[in-house]
Enzyme design. Structure first.
Site, PDB file in Angstrom:
ATOM      1  N   GLY A   1       0.551  -1.431  -0.117  1.00  0.00           N
ATOM      2  CA  GLY A   1       0.153  -0.115   0.069  1.00  0.00           C
ATOM      3  C   GLY A   1       0.867   1.248   0.012  1.00  0.00           C
TER       4      GLY A   1
ATOM      5  N   GLY B   1       8.473  -5.943   4.074  1.00  0.00           N
ATOM      6  CA  GLY B   1       8.215  -6.646   5.285  1.00  0.00           C
ATOM      7  C   GLY B   1       6.818  -6.822   5.738  1.00  0.00           C
TER       8      GLY B   1
ATOM      9  N   SER C   1       8.031   1.937  12.745  1.00  0.00           N
ATOM     10  CA  SER C   1       6.992   2.148  13.048  1.00  0.00           C
ATOM     11  C   SER C   1       6.642   2.880  14.312  1.00  0.00           C
ATOM     12  CB  SER C   1       6.075   0.666  12.943  1.00  0.00           C
ATOM     13  OG  SER C   1       4.723   0.767  13.482  1.00  0.00           O
ATOM     14  N   ASN C   2       5.325   3.523  14.677  1.00  0.00           N
ATOM     15  CA  ASN C   2       5.104   3.993  15.859  1.00  0.00           C
ATOM     16  C   ASN C   2       4.723   2.798  16.916  1.00  0.00           C
ATOM     17  OD1 ASN C   2       1.568   3.788  16.216  1.00  0.00           O
ATOM     18  ND2 ASN C   2       2.315   3.763  14.189  1.00  0.00           N
ATOM     19  N   HIS C   3       4.508   1.500  16.105  1.00  0.00           N
ATOM     20  CA  HIS C   3       4.273   0.703  17.130  1.00  0.00           C
ATOM     21  C   HIS C   3       5.665  -0.078  17.874  1.00  0.00           C
ATOM     22  CE1 HIS C   3       0.244   0.226  15.780  1.00  0.00           C
ATOM     23  NE2 HIS C   3       0.509   0.236  14.697  1.00  0.00           N
TER      24      HIS C   3
ATOM     25  N   TYR D   1       5.774  -7.746  15.736  1.00  0.00           N
ATOM     26  CA  TYR D   1       5.778  -6.554  14.610  1.00  0.00           C
ATOM     27  C   TYR D   1       6.670  -5.359  15.154  1.00  0.00           C
ATOM     28  CZ  TYR D   1       4.773  -2.546  11.625  1.00  0.00           C
ATOM     29  OH  TYR D   1       4.694  -1.562  10.814  1.00  0.00           O
TER      30      TYR D   1
ATOM     31  N   SER E   1       0.296   6.297  10.353  1.00  0.00           N
ATOM     32  CA  SER E   1      -0.689   5.882   9.351  1.00  0.00           C
ATOM     33  C   SER E   1      -0.739   6.520   7.988  1.00  0.00           C
ATOM     34  CB  SER E   1      -2.120   5.446   9.828  1.00  0.00           C
ATOM     35  OG  SER E   1      -2.175   4.863  10.879  1.00  0.00           O
TER      36      SER E   1
ATOM     37  N   ARG F   1      -8.220   7.662  16.332  1.00  0.00           N
ATOM     38  CA  ARG F   1      -6.858   7.498  16.873  1.00  0.00           C
ATOM     39  C   ARG F   1      -5.913   7.967  15.593  1.00  0.00           C
ATOM     40  NH1 ARG F   1      -3.299   3.894  15.240  1.00  0.00           N
ATOM     41  NH2 ARG F   1      -1.222   3.947  16.551  1.00  0.00           N
TER      42      ARG F   1
END
Length: 274
Positions: A15, A71, A109-111, A143, A172, A181
């Protein structure tokens, strides 16, 4: 660093990769495309897995820089995360070292900091309330853990081999936000291209960690390190706020899905198809 022209874009069929394929050439880049899946309309794209060290090295050879988006982008069993996000990222960095590629933009990533409590207060937040890039890493998933590894790998390759990286903790990146969010972490595709361009062309980045989002009114994190690269975000998610809040309501601090930066990844992470 001189303007980069030939850039390897991994994850080109995904994406975010699809969005960047359409936007980055306007900045003067010639993109070399890489993905494990065929890239629609791009017969010259390299179709291979990151586990294929020879294919990765051949894809890297001769490029000026790399944008590494490939990934698994959701939660998955550890063996899948290990192959794609950990071993695969190592293979890419080692190929870059071997071929003398000096700059990588790594899709973190924010994760990687997902269990960080989200800021409280009325938007826009005071700068002192924003989450800094040096906040302790608190991954919310395997992840997210793989993105912590990627950031540390980038630091190691800078310190040991002089390979520069900008690690972008992406929020995002979609055409428009789809949740309340996301109003705080959304990065418009246009701003995504602006940030990647800044990361490719800024001088002397060493290993720099930045947050990747637009200049949202409801922003949760500090964009100062991204702005220091020359990034000038032009978009704001606030235009979507009224509709999303009417549909979903405001975030509730008592809701576990709303309590942390990583949102529902902290409680019910979306799984990658097995």
């Amino acid at each position: 660093m001189p303007a980069t022209r030939t850039v390897l874009l991994t994850g080109a069929a995904g994406g975010l990769g699809t969005l960047m394929r359409g936007l980055l050439p306007a900045y003067g880049y010639e993109l070399r495309l890489f993905d494990m899946a065929p890239v629609d309309g791009e017969p010259a794209a390299v179709t291979a897995e990151l586990a294929d060290k020879q294919a990765v090295r051949e894809a890297v050879r001769g490029v000026d820089a790399i944008i590494h988006l490939a990934g698994i982008s959701l939660e998955a069993p550890f063996d899948k995360i290990l192959r794609a996000n950990i071993e695969g990222t190592y293979n890419l960095y080692e190929a870059a070292r071997e071929e003398g590629v000096g700059r990588i933009v790594f899709a973190s990533s924010n994760h990687a900091v997902g269990f960080t409590p989200r800021p409280q207060g009325t938007a826009p937040l005071d700068a002192s309330a924003l989450i800094p890039v040096h906040t302790p890493r608190r991954p919310d998933t395997l992840y997210g853990l793989s993105k912590c590894f990627g950031e540390d790998l980038a630091q190691l390759f800078w310190d040991l081999h002089g390979v520069e990286t900008v690690s972008v903790r992406i929020g995002s990146c979609f055409m428009e936000p789809s949740s309340v969010r996301m109003l705080s972490v959304w990065m418009s595709p246009g701003d995504g291209a602006r940030l990647f361009h800044a990361a490719l062309t800024a001088g002397d980045v060493g290993h720099t960690v930045v947050y990747g989002s637009s200049a949202n009114t409801r922003l949760w994190w500090d964009l100062s390190t991204a702005r220091a690269l020359g990034y000038e975000p032009q978009d704001d998610s606030e235009q979507y706020a009224e509709k999303l809040i009417a549909e979903q309501g405001e975030l509730d601090p008592a809701n576990p899905d709303h309590a942390h930066l990583g949102g529902h990844f902290c409680t019910h992470p979306p799984m990658w198809p097995c």
